[in-house]
Scaffold this active site. Structure first.
Site, PDB file in Angstrom:
ATOM      1  N   ASP A 152      20.822 133.830  44.022  1.00  0.00           N
ATOM      2  CA  ASP A 152      20.150 132.541  44.058  1.00  0.00           C
ATOM      3  C   ASP A 152      18.950 132.520  43.126  1.00  0.00           C
ATOM      4  O   ASP A 152      18.648 131.489  42.531  1.00  0.00           O
ATOM      5  CB  ASP A 152      19.723 132.205  45.499  1.00  0.00           C
ATOM      6  CG  ASP A 152      20.882 131.595  46.266  1.00  0.00           C
ATOM      7  OD1 ASP A 152      21.505 130.662  45.739  1.00  0.00           O
ATOM      8  OD2 ASP A 152      21.184 132.076  47.369  1.00  0.00           O
ATOM      9  N   CYS A 205      19.477 142.925  46.634  1.00  0.00           N
ATOM     10  CA  CYS A 205      20.742 142.824  47.368  1.00  0.00           C
ATOM     11  C   CYS A 205      21.689 141.783  46.790  1.00  0.00           C
ATOM     12  O   CYS A 205      22.751 141.529  47.322  1.00  0.00           O
ATOM     13  CB  CYS A 205      20.489 142.528  48.845  1.00  0.00           C
ATOM     14  SG  CYS A 205      19.739 140.925  49.121  1.00  0.00           S
ATOM     15  N   GLU A 218      14.274 134.438  46.510  1.00  0.00           N
ATOM     16  CA  GLU A 218      15.429 133.777  45.903  1.00  0.00           C
ATOM     17  C   GLU A 218      15.037 132.506  45.157  1.00  0.00           C
ATOM     18  O   GLU A 218      15.895 131.808  44.639  1.00  0.00           O
ATOM     19  CB  GLU A 218      16.443 133.389  46.980  1.00  0.00           C
ATOM     20  CG  GLU A 218      16.937 134.562  47.819  1.00  0.00           C
ATOM     21  CD  GLU A 218      17.987 134.152  48.820  1.00  0.00           C
ATOM     22  OE1 GLU A 218      19.172 134.276  48.506  1.00  0.00           O
ATOM     23  OE2 GLU A 218      17.609 133.710  49.925  1.00  0.00           O
ATOM     24  N   ARG A 275      20.706 139.542  57.944  1.00  0.00           N
ATOM     25  CA  ARG A 275      20.070 138.301  57.519  1.00  0.00           C
ATOM     26  C   ARG A 275      20.393 137.208  58.530  1.00  0.00           C
ATOM     27  O   ARG A 275      21.544 137.044  58.921  1.00  0.00           O
ATOM     28  CB  ARG A 275      20.590 137.898  56.138  1.00  0.00           C
ATOM     29  CG  ARG A 275      19.946 136.617  55.651  1.00  0.00           C
ATOM     30  CD  ARG A 275      20.311 136.322  54.222  1.00  0.00           C
ATOM     31  NE  ARG A 275      21.698 135.959  54.092  1.00  0.00           N
ATOM     32  CZ  ARG A 275      22.304 135.798  52.915  1.00  0.00           C
ATOM     33  NH1 ARG A 275      21.653 136.022  51.799  1.00  0.00           N
ATOM     34  NH2 ARG A 275      23.557 135.436  52.861  1.00  0.00           N
ATOM     35  N   HIS A 314      31.006 132.536  47.225  1.00  0.00           N
ATOM     36  CA  HIS A 314      31.094 133.479  48.336  1.00  0.00           C
ATOM     37  C   HIS A 314      32.474 134.088  48.507  1.00  0.00           C
ATOM     38  O   HIS A 314      32.597 135.205  48.995  1.00  0.00           O
ATOM     39  CB  HIS A 314      30.530 132.855  49.599  1.00  0.00           C
ATOM     40  CG  HIS A 314      29.045 132.793  49.492  1.00  0.00           C
ATOM     41  ND1 HIS A 314      28.402 131.724  48.917  1.00  0.00           N
ATOM     42  CD2 HIS A 314      28.091 133.724  49.761  1.00  0.00           C
ATOM     43  CE1 HIS A 314      27.107 131.987  48.863  1.00  0.00           C
ATOM     44  NE2 HIS A 314      26.891 133.182  49.380  1.00  0.00           N
TER      45      HIS A 314
HETATM   46  C1  PEP Z   1      21.458 136.213  46.840  1.00  0.00           C
HETATM   47  O1  PEP Z   1      21.245 135.004  46.736  1.00  0.00           O
HETATM   48  O2  PEP Z   1      21.296 137.041  45.932  1.00  0.00           O
HETATM   49  C2  PEP Z   1      21.961 136.763  48.113  1.00  0.00           C
HETATM   50  C3  PEP Z   1      22.049 138.045  48.312  1.00  0.00           C
HETATM   51  O3  PEP Z   1      22.367 135.873  49.048  1.00  0.00           O
HETATM   52  P1  PEP Z   1      23.737 135.051  48.975  1.00  0.00           P
HETATM   53  O4  PEP Z   1      24.529 135.547  47.802  1.00  0.00           O
HETATM   54  O5  PEP Z   1      24.430 135.255  50.266  1.00  0.00           O
HETATM   55  O6  PEP Z   1      23.257 133.653  48.791  1.00  0.00           O
HETATM   56 MG    MG Z   2      21.124 133.750  48.543  1.00  0.00          MG
END
Ligand code: PEP
Ligand code: MG
Length: 755
Positions: A627, A674, A603, A505, A362
């Site tokens: 994910d 996304c 995911e 989200r 992240h």
């Molecule tokens: C993903 O998993 O692609 C997503 C957009 O969520 P995050 O990266 O915040 O887990």
């Molecule tokens: Mg995710």
């Protein structure tokens, strides 16, 4: 065997430099295996040859002076074959290469084992005996095990060694240290080390001017620890047997020992701040215990480290140091947390470097949203002496250069300038639609997380927000935010983008997203209590967020709500029930509010195989490819050790995405992507071919993705997709897509879009 192995690894890890580490290895192995020689040859990458760097048994004059080409001698042969070489009479082998300086002629039996770190040969470990006899199978097995275990430790010592050489300017060259690309772009700046509290070995050096204040702080911290230990001892007096009770007294004595305090004070007087002075003193004293034969005494090393940590905790709790960030700060740490990131004034933040993590962590995702060049997964290197050094962060290649030469610095400044020009050139596309050459129109949205992302998101020309990660706002606080605070946050983004849609989200924590005030310990958090599971188990937290969202949407009606990490249809139903409940409560209380559209994030493999039902139960689908790739390929998205096989262009991922889009479209519902895949120019062609409706990405990626879409026909993209679907392995897919971009005149975007 295990004990000797553990002991060697422990000693190697506590060595202060590569020579010392190798010296320990050869001495201990020779001693333990009763051989006449043990040597280590390591590959010198600059010269592309092997150098004899340590030996116990060969003439000491040979160390550092014997070098062999990559394909030369028995050592070269071991490296080439990447397997053990066992010879009864080495001088009789045609590849034997004799160096008189070694005095090696007397040794006949030879065993050479490659030292391999993640498929890369780093060197060769050799043992030799005088008599011509073959090494036995158990001896070979032992040396193979030692070499495999030591590869990581040697890699660590080599990395640290090259950094130490750079810092002391022993090395005339400008060394790059390789990690993983985190966020594209290049930066030249000054290192500001960030480190977690209460981790002694993570403390960096820091110069101090007020020596007396540092000494005082140290002595106060020591006195506080002793006081705490004494009162602990008193409290325990009635329940602890006398022997254990004596432990407290021993700790009190150790913590206040004259040498421990005096050595730390001496280091402070040499100009280092108290935490780093303490770090070095503890390391020095612990090493003495580490090297002791007696197991009981060896264990005392850990007591000392424990005491060091306890003093550090008291030092840190007594200080209120607010770091002054340099003008072009490059945050450098094991992990750089969202909270640490948001402490730096945005105009001062030039780059980020993490020794752990990967491009999907992240920190990297946020860095991309902010457009900050970032390198991740650099490996286990010591941060102690890095504060204040000049650094180049190359986010394209995933490498850094500490204390660059003037020539390298100016080359990178030129590159940064070019990057700026390329980006400004693409800015011309800002107000043009994301439309393919044959007229297929797509929605390009942005991902946001922190208020600092917002200006870039607004500037980017996006047609909405495709993913607002609410957890980032939760991460920089000390408690869960209340309804009113969340309302203001969501209202602001909905208003700023109105009437464009904003997909918010709901709280997605767990896995690698940890809240400092809501911690659970799990053996396998990626497959544990995370995403929608957590908030359904805590309706008091979920309902507060839903109420804030519904109120924020009042009169605007541009809110879409995304449900993360769904694996069951019942989770969607339960979430919708809670939403309904929050809505009715708000109406009864007389609040203005409006219901949003609800989308499900895909995911997990379970969600993929239930796409029919999930598409039916929701109003839109959003593919969280970060994910999804992790779970399909069984590759931890944060683990740099497997980052080279994490790939959203893997045939399995491509097929799954195509199927999800097809099925969702059958229900007449739109699909968005996304995850970070949405910002990859190569993947952009495939997504155009698949007919995805929206994509959401970091604002800095948006112009180049628009450029790709505007440079292709949908029919051509579909043709490329079909070609890709015929391929069995990602290593054939990458060049095909690179080629397609090149042919469309977009080669420049590949470097700029790679992470
Ligand atoms: C993903 O998993 O692609 C997503 C957009 O969520 P995050 O990266 O915040 O887990
Ligand atoms: Mg995710």
């Amino acid at each position: 065997m295990l004990t000797i192995l553990q002991r060697i690894v422990r000693e190697v890890n506590s060595a202060t430099n590569l020579d010392e580490a190798l010296g320990i290895i050869v001495r201990r192995i020779k001693e333990f295996m009763s051989v006449d020689v043990c040597s280590v040859y390591l590959i010198d990458k600059q010269r592309n040859d092997y150098a004899l760097l340590a030996s116990d048994g060969l003439d000491s004059n040979a160390i550092g002076n014997v070098r062999l080409g990559r394909n030369e001698g028995l050592v070269g042969l071991v490296g080439e074959r990447q397997e053990p070489l066992i010879l009864k009479d080495a001088p009789a082998h045609p590849r034997y290469r004799y160096f008189p300086i070694t005095g090696e002629e007397q040794f006949r039996a030879f065993l050479g084992v490659p030292i391999i770190h993640y498929r890369e040969v780093m060197g060769v470990l050799v043992i030799q005996r005088k008599e011509a006899s073959e090494f036995k199978e158990d001896e070979v097995a032992l040396i193979v095990t030692i070499a495999a275990q030591l590869a990581g430790a040697i890699n660590h010592a080599t990395l640290d060694g090259s950094i130490a050489a750079i810092l002391s300017r022993d090395s005339p060259e400008c060394h790059f240290v390789k990690g993983l690309p985190g966020a594209s772009g290049v930066a030249v700046g000054t290192i500001a080390v960030v480190f977690p509290p209460a981790r002694l070995e993570a403390v960096p050096d820091r110069k101090v001017t007020d020596i007396e204040a540092e000494e005082r702080a140290l002595k106060t911290a020591v006195a506080r620890l002793q006081e705490d230990l004494r009162s602990g001892s008193l409290r325990m007096a009635s329940v602890l047997p006398a022997e254990e009770q004596a432990l407290f007294d021993a700790f009190v004595m150790l913590s206040g020992s004259d040498t421990l305090v005096a050595d730390t004070v001496r280091r402070i007087r040499e100009g280092n701040w108290a935490p780093a002075a303490l770090r070095d003193t503890i390391a020095e004293h612990a090493k003495v215990f580490d090297n002791m034969e007696d197991a009981y005494l060896r264990a005392r090393a850990n007591d000392l480290r424990d005491i060091g940590t306890q003093i550090l905790i008291r030092l840190q709790s007594g200080s209120n140091i607010k770091l002054e960030y340099p003008e072009r700060a490059v945050l450098f740490g094991e992990y750089v947390s969202v909270a640490q990131l948001s402490e730096v004034p945005v105009e001062r933040l030039a780059g980020i470097v993490c020794t752990a993590g990967s491009s999907l962590s992240h920190t990297a995702i946020l860095a991309r949203a902010l457009g900050i060049p970032t390198v991740m997964g650099l490996g286990d290197i010591s941060l102690a002496r890095l504060e204040g050094r000049e650094i180049i962060v190359d986010g394209y290649q995933g490498q850094i250069c500490i204390q660059p030469s003037a020539a390298v610095r100016s080359e990178y400044l030129r590159l940064a300038q070019e990057e700026q020009e390329l980006f400004s050139g693409l800015q011309g596309l800002r107000d043009l639609p994301a439309e393919s050459m044959d007229g297929t129109r797509l929605g390009l949205h942005v991902n946001v997380g922190l208020p600092t992302d917002m200006p870039a998101a607004l500037e980017s020309g996006a047609e909405g927000v495709g993913l607002y990660r609410t957890e980032f706002a939760f991460m920089i606080r000390n408690t869960f935010p209340g309804e009113q605070e969340q309302y203001s946050l969501y209202r602001r983004v909905l208003m700023v983008f109105s009437p464009k849609p904003v997909s918010i989200r709901v709280l997605d924590i767990g896995g690698d997203k940890v809240l400092p005030y809501f911690h659970t310990t799990e053996e396998n958090p990626a497959l544990g209590w995370r995403g929608i599971r957590v908030i359904l188990d805590h309706p008091e937290i979920f309902l507060t967020q839903l109420r804030a969202l519904l109120r924020a949407n009042a009169g605007l009606n541009n809110l879409k709500v995304l449900l993360p990490m769904v694996t069951r249809v019942s989770e969607v139903e339960d979430a919708m029930d809670l939403l309904e409940r929050a809505y009715n409560e708000l109406l009864q209380e007389g609040h203005a509010c409006a219901k949003p559209r609800i989308g499900v994030m895909i995911e997990t493999p379970a969600a993929v195989y239930q796409i029919d039902a999930l598409a039916r139960h929701s109003e839109f689908i959003s593919l969280g490819t970060n994910d999804l790739t992790q779970h399909l390929l069984v590759v931890d998205r944060n683990n740099p050790q497997v980052a080279n096989i994490y790939d959203h262009l893997h045939p399995a991922v491509i097929r799954v995405i195509r199927d999800v889009i097809e099925t969702t479209h059958k229900w007449g519902k739109p699909v968005s992507v996304c995850g970070e895949m949405a910002g990859d120019p190569a993947a952009a062609i495939l997504l155009l071919g698949m007919g995805v409706d929206h994509r959401s990405m970091a604002a800095s990626d948006l112009p180049r993705i628009k450029q790709v879409i505007r440079s292709f026909n949908k029919t051509d993209a579909t043709h490329i997709l079909n070609q890709v679907l015929q391929l069995d392995d990602a290593r054939d897919i990458h060049p095909l897509l690179t080629d397609a971009l090149d042919r469309a005149g977009l080669g420049g975007l590949i470097r700029a879009g790679k992470y």
